[in-house]
Design a protein around this motif. Structure first.
Motif, PDB file in Angstrom:
ATOM      1  N   MET A   1       0.799  -1.221   0.000  1.00 46.29           N
ATOM      2  CA  MET A   1       0.000   0.000   0.000  1.00 46.29           C
ATOM      3  C   MET A   1       0.838   1.281   0.000  1.00 46.29           C
ATOM      4  O   MET A   1       0.328   2.351   0.305  1.00 46.29           O
ATOM      5  CB  MET A   1      -0.933  -0.008   1.216  1.00 46.29           C
ATOM      6  CG  MET A   1      -1.896  -1.171   1.258  1.00 46.29           C
ATOM      7  SD  MET A   1      -2.947  -1.286  -0.207  1.00 46.29           S
ATOM      8  CE  MET A   1      -3.966   0.171  -0.014  1.00 46.29           C
TER       9      MET A   1
ATOM     10  N   MET B   1       2.086   6.543  -2.164  1.00 53.32           N
ATOM     11  CA  MET B   1       0.760   6.966  -1.731  1.00 53.32           C
ATOM     12  C   MET B   1       0.567   8.424  -2.133  1.00 53.32           C
ATOM     13  O   MET B   1       1.397   9.278  -1.810  1.00 53.32           O
ATOM     14  CB  MET B   1       0.618   6.835  -0.220  1.00 53.32           C
ATOM     15  CG  MET B   1       0.863   5.436   0.310  1.00 53.32           C
ATOM     16  SD  MET B   1       0.595   5.323   2.099  1.00 53.32           S
ATOM     17  CE  MET B   1       2.020   6.213   2.709  1.00 53.32           C
TER      18      MET B   1
ATOM     19  N   LYS C   1      -3.275   4.446  -4.601  1.00 51.93           N
ATOM     20  CA  LYS C   1      -3.558   4.645  -3.180  1.00 51.93           C
ATOM     21  C   LYS C   1      -3.666   6.139  -2.911  1.00 51.93           C
ATOM     22  O   LYS C   1      -2.796   6.918  -3.298  1.00 51.93           O
ATOM     23  CB  LYS C   1      -2.423   4.032  -2.348  1.00 51.93           C
ATOM     24  CG  LYS C   1      -2.405   4.409  -0.861  1.00 51.93           C
ATOM     25  CD  LYS C   1      -3.381   3.606  -0.049  1.00 51.93           C
ATOM     26  CE  LYS C   1      -3.253   3.928   1.452  1.00 51.93           C
ATOM     27  NZ  LYS C   1      -1.964   3.510   2.042  1.00 51.93           N
TER      28      LYS C   1
END
Length: 394
Positions: A105, A135, A175
């Motif tokens: 992630m 991210m 993400k």
């Protein structure tokens, strides 16, 4: 070919075969056949499982593969090469624990993409890796502590550029940070840090390139905003309310991926320092999490399996997420096992080839010495065997 004899199967995790015991015939990377246990095989090597339980390969849909420990400063100071080697180590630790598919992630300098590519080329061993790259985040308090993991973008045009940049670097999905974070000092987990326009822009820009969006979101309003925007997975979902639950009942588009074990990790920090700000945050939100996720579970929402744990925590207690979900949320054992396999395969878009024991699917299998469908604590034991694509990897 390879035959795994005398396997104990769990019917809820098996498709097309109803008996509790079987011989699994592996041919290359696939399960070629599932036969009644005790057959005779003269033309293929045989491994006798002796009644041990054979599960589909496990999933972790929320990990950060460069994180070998919970030391934030140590993780932030890693150069790209060190991050890649650490990612390889964590990826192989996952394999040994029976996790044949993981979803990264956000990793330092997109190192998980490099490792994913090396695994796919056969240059190194590792699980099947899906990676977000960096991210994408609006500016927020504490972002500096994770600068190697963030692609900061504020406003519609900047967000479009950031999504396209991650896609250009080879991400499998996007993400995006919707609410504050527990590990960002000064950030408030329940507060929105983006706008609905920015979030919809992320979703639309990703969809134009056939990518879905996973959002970091603890907050109540952020969760509902994410559902309206068409986000695919809501990570953490700590403060979902009844309205948000109702919006998701029966949904085949948006799913929750709670990460509950990390709360126990954060609370345990207080044993060394009672004033640790991360532990204090976790203690404040834990009862709210319990109430919210119990409501979501009782409503029948399909949870994915995510942990958000560093490698050291995983090695110390491989069963932590299983036990915490059982004890804090009241999830049944069979649902725990489904969340870690079938549910997560569906959410990851991989259910056609993974997530259950079925003829024609990948021979991604983990062998447990014990009966996890009766006593989930056995998930804390060393694995007897692990196979990824028919190859014995642990």
């Amino acid at each position: 070919m390879l035959v795994l004899k005398n396997c104990r199967l769990i019917p809820a995790l098996t498709e097309g075969y109803d008996l509790p015991a079987a011989d699994l015939v592996l041919d290359g990377e696939l399960i070629a056949d599932i036969r009644p246990a005790g057959g005779s095989y003269e033309d293929a090597p045989v491994l006798d499982m002796a009644g041990k339980t054979v599960l589909p390969g496990l999933f972790d849909l929320h990990t950060h593969l460069h994180s070998l420990s919970g030391n934030l400063m140590e993780n932030q100071l890693k150069d790209f090469g060190t991050s890649c080697f650490d990612t390889c180590e964590y990826a192989n630790t996952y394999l040994k624990l029976g996790y044949t598919t993981v979803r990264d992630m956000g990793s330092n300098s997109r190192c998980a993409i490099a490792v994913r590519n090396a695994v796919q080329k056969g240059q190194i061993t590792g699980p099947r890796i899906y990676s977000a790259g960096l991210m994408i985040s609006p500016k927020d308090a504490g972002n500096d502590a994770f600068s190697l993991m963030y692609n900061e973008a504020d406003g519609r045009e900047a967000v479009i550029g950031a999504v396209r940049e991650e896609i250009a670097h080879g991400c499998d999905f996007v993400k995006y940070m919707v609410s504050g974070a527990f590990l960002n000092e000064g950030s408030v987990p329940g507060n929105l840090i983006t706008t609905e326009e920015e979030l919809r822009t992320v979703v639309d820009t990703a969809a134009a390139r056939d990518k879905y969006v996973a959002v970091h979101c603890h907050g109540t309003e952020g969760i509902k905003m994410s559902i309206r925007a068409g986000v695919h997975t809501i990570e953490h979902a700590t403060l979902i309310d009844e309205e948000g639950v109702d919006m998701l009942v029966g949904s085949k588009d948006t799913f929750l991926v709670p990460t509950i074990g990390i709360f126990q990790f954060l609370i345990d920090l207080s044993k060394a320092d009672s004033n640790d700000w991360r532990a204090l945050k976790a203690k404040t939100y834990l009862p709210l999490l319990q109430q919210s996720l119990r409501t979501a579970y009782k409503a029948g929402l399909k949870f994915g399996w995510g942990t958000d744990l560093d490698m050291g925590s995983y090695v110390e207690n491989p069963a932590q997420e299983f036990l915490v979900r059982r004890d804090l949320i009241g999830i049944s054992i069979i649902d725990l096992l489904r969340q870690a396999t079938i549910n997560s395969a569906e959410i990851a878009g991989a259910a056609d080839m993974t997530g259950s024991v079925k003829i024609g699917k990948y021979a991604d299998l983990v062998v447990i010495d014990g009966n996890p469908d009766e006593d989930i604590s056995v998930m804390g034991k060393p694995r007897a065997h692990v196979f990824k694509g028919g190859v014995h990897v642990g």
